[in-house]
Design an enzyme around this catalytic site. Structure first.
Site, PDB file in Angstrom:
ATOM      1  N   ASN A   9       0.867  -1.172   0.000  1.00  0.00           N
ATOM      2  CA  ASN A   9       0.000   0.000   0.000  1.00  0.00           C
ATOM      3  C   ASN A   9       0.906   1.226   0.000  1.00  0.00           C
ATOM      4  OD1 ASN A   9      -1.773   2.065   0.543  1.00  0.00           O
ATOM      5  ND2 ASN A   9      -2.210   1.420   2.659  1.00  0.00           N
ATOM      6  N   LYS A  11       0.189   4.334  -0.277  1.00  0.00           N
ATOM      7  CA  LYS A  11      -0.386   5.547   0.330  1.00  0.00           C
ATOM      8  C   LYS A  11      -0.138   6.762  -0.583  1.00  0.00           C
ATOM      9  CE  LYS A  11       0.027   3.309   4.755  1.00  0.00           C
ATOM     10  NZ  LYS A  11       0.219   3.387   6.203  1.00  0.00           N
ATOM     11  N   HIS A  94      -9.344   1.556   5.103  1.00  0.00           N
ATOM     12  CA  HIS A  94      -8.056   1.679   5.794  1.00  0.00           C
ATOM     13  C   HIS A  94      -8.215   2.635   6.993  1.00  0.00           C
ATOM     14  CE1 HIS A  94      -3.883   2.724   6.616  1.00  0.00           C
ATOM     15  NE2 HIS A  94      -3.572   1.596   6.009  1.00  0.00           N
ATOM     16  N   GLU A  96      -6.443   4.936   8.105  1.00  0.00           N
ATOM     17  CA  GLU A  96      -6.169   6.352   7.830  1.00  0.00           C
ATOM     18  C   GLU A  96      -7.389   7.019   7.210  1.00  0.00           C
ATOM     19  OE1 GLU A  96      -2.532   5.717   5.655  1.00  0.00           O
ATOM     20  OE2 GLU A  96      -1.561   5.129   7.536  1.00  0.00           O
ATOM     21  N   GLU A 166      -5.209  -4.780  10.853  1.00  0.00           N
ATOM     22  CA  GLU A 166      -4.162  -3.779  11.023  1.00  0.00           C
ATOM     23  C   GLU A 166      -4.376  -3.030  12.332  1.00  0.00           C
ATOM     24  OE1 GLU A 166      -2.367  -2.667   6.989  1.00  0.00           O
ATOM     25  OE2 GLU A 166      -4.088  -1.368   7.276  1.00  0.00           O
ATOM     26  N   GLY A 172       2.893   2.229  10.827  1.00  0.00           N
ATOM     27  CA  GLY A 172       3.865   3.301  10.641  1.00  0.00           C
ATOM     28  C   GLY A 172       4.602   3.678  11.914  1.00  0.00           C
ATOM     29  N   SER A 212       3.674  -2.135  10.290  1.00  0.00           N
ATOM     30  CA  SER A 212       5.126  -2.238  10.446  1.00  0.00           C
ATOM     31  C   SER A 212       5.693  -3.602  10.066  1.00  0.00           C
ATOM     32  CB  SER A 212       5.552  -1.854  11.873  1.00  0.00           C
ATOM     33  OG  SER A 212       5.186  -0.513  12.146  1.00  0.00           O
ATOM     34  N   GLY A 233       2.934  -1.202   4.248  1.00  0.00           N
ATOM     35  CA  GLY A 233       3.003   0.225   3.925  1.00  0.00           C
ATOM     36  C   GLY A 233       4.435   0.641   3.633  1.00  0.00           C
TER      37      GLY A 233
HETATM   38  P1  PGA Z   1       3.050   0.283   7.616  1.00  0.00           P
HETATM   39  O1  PGA Z   1       1.567   0.509   7.030  1.00  0.00           O
HETATM   40  O2  PGA Z   1       3.560  -1.007   7.031  1.00  0.00           O
HETATM   41  O3  PGA Z   1       3.838   1.483   7.156  1.00  0.00           O
HETATM   42  O4  PGA Z   1       2.919   0.211   9.091  1.00  0.00           O
HETATM   43  C1  PGA Z   1       0.680  -0.574   6.868  1.00  0.00           C
HETATM   44  C2  PGA Z   1      -0.630  -0.071   6.313  1.00  0.00           C
HETATM   45  O5  PGA Z   1      -1.056   1.029   6.698  1.00  0.00           O
HETATM   46  O6  PGA Z   1      -1.274  -0.745   5.481  1.00  0.00           O
END
Ligand code: PGA
Length: 255
Positions: A9, A11, A94, A96, A166, A172, A212, A233
């Site tokens: 992803n 983003k 998601h 976010e 998630e 992140g 992560s 991500g």
């Molecule tokens: P991240 O994001 O791997 O940077 O933690 C995962 C995601 O939001 O799908």
């Protein structure tokens, strides 16, 4: 046996040329015979990336869609548009989007339905906040998300669905859920889907872990029985780390 599924992803990252370059590398190096691999570039790069992926087995996903096909929704993207741009998947709900753009389980449910209606597969994201986990409310929260988001979806729809667990506190942040911690929630999600759709449907459902994921933790997460892949991500933005995650996942898979 469930085919593992690992998607990147991206983003709000990668302009068109960078996106094409990264996609080209993934198409060349990803072990797509044993893992279903996909990427979700920003909308503006979808068409260009789909050209790059044409001869490969790498899937293309949109990071979001609107629940309507067309109309007065300034700035929004119809599921049909992303199909036109070469996508076969959409990431829906998601955290976010839920946190920054006010998406609710209800709008997520509508987005899933509209995606399925045009033949897209969907990755539905669920997960708890740190406060909810520390308050012992993880299962309650995840169960309510799963039940509400799947409201009135058919068994046929579920064959086009992937769920990504998630935990928001792991996205992140560099903090990953421990493999046993993630496994527990994955198993719980599968049990809810079993309750709703029966054993066969739930045992075929693929559940990704996200938050992560890195080359260093992919192996131990992937060893868990109900973890069927990842939504990655940050570590999907560099070819080397994404390919390493795929490699570690392969190592963790039974022969
Ligand atoms: P991240 O994001 O791997 O940077 O933690 C995962 C995601 O939001 O799908």
């Amino acid at each position: 046996m469930r085919m593992p599924i690992i998607f990147g992803n991206w983003k709000m990252n990668k302009r068109i040329e960078e996106a094409q370059a990264l996609a080209r590398g993934i198409a060349a190096e990803a072990p797509t015979d044993r893992i279903e691999v996909g990427i979700a570039p920003p909308f503006t790069a979808l068409q260009a990336v789909s050209e790059v992926l044409k001869e490969s087995r790498v899937h293309l996903a949109a990071q979001n869609v609107h629940w309507e096909m067309k109309g007065a929704h300034t700035g929004e993207i119809s599921p049909e548009f992303v199909v036109d741009s070469g996508c076969d998947y959409a990431i829906i709900g998601h955290s976010e989007r839920r946190q920054q753009f006010g998406e609710t389980n209800n709008t997520v449910n509508r987005k899933l339905k509209s995606s399925f209606s045009v033949g897209l597969s969907a990755i539905l994201c669920v997960g708890e906040t740190l406060e909810e986990r520390e308050g012992g409310r993880t299962e309650e929260l995840v169960e309510s998300q799963v039940r509400k988001c799947l409201d009135r979806l058919t068994r046929g729809d579920i064959t086009k669905l992937v769920i990504a667990y998630e935990p928001i506190w792991a996205i992140g942040t560099g903090r990953t859920a421990a493999p046993e911690q993630a496994q527990q929630v994955h198993q719980f999600i599968r049990s809810i889907v079993e309750d709703l759709y029966g054993r066969e449907t739930s045992s075929n459902l693929r559940i990704q872990y996200g938050g992560s994921v890195k080359p260093e933790n992919a192996f131990s997460l992937m060893r868990e029985a109900d973890i069927d892949g990842f939504l990655v991500g940050g570590a999907s933005l560099e070819l080397e780390s994404f390919i390493q995650i795929l490699g570690k996942s392969l190592e963790a898979m039974p022969e």
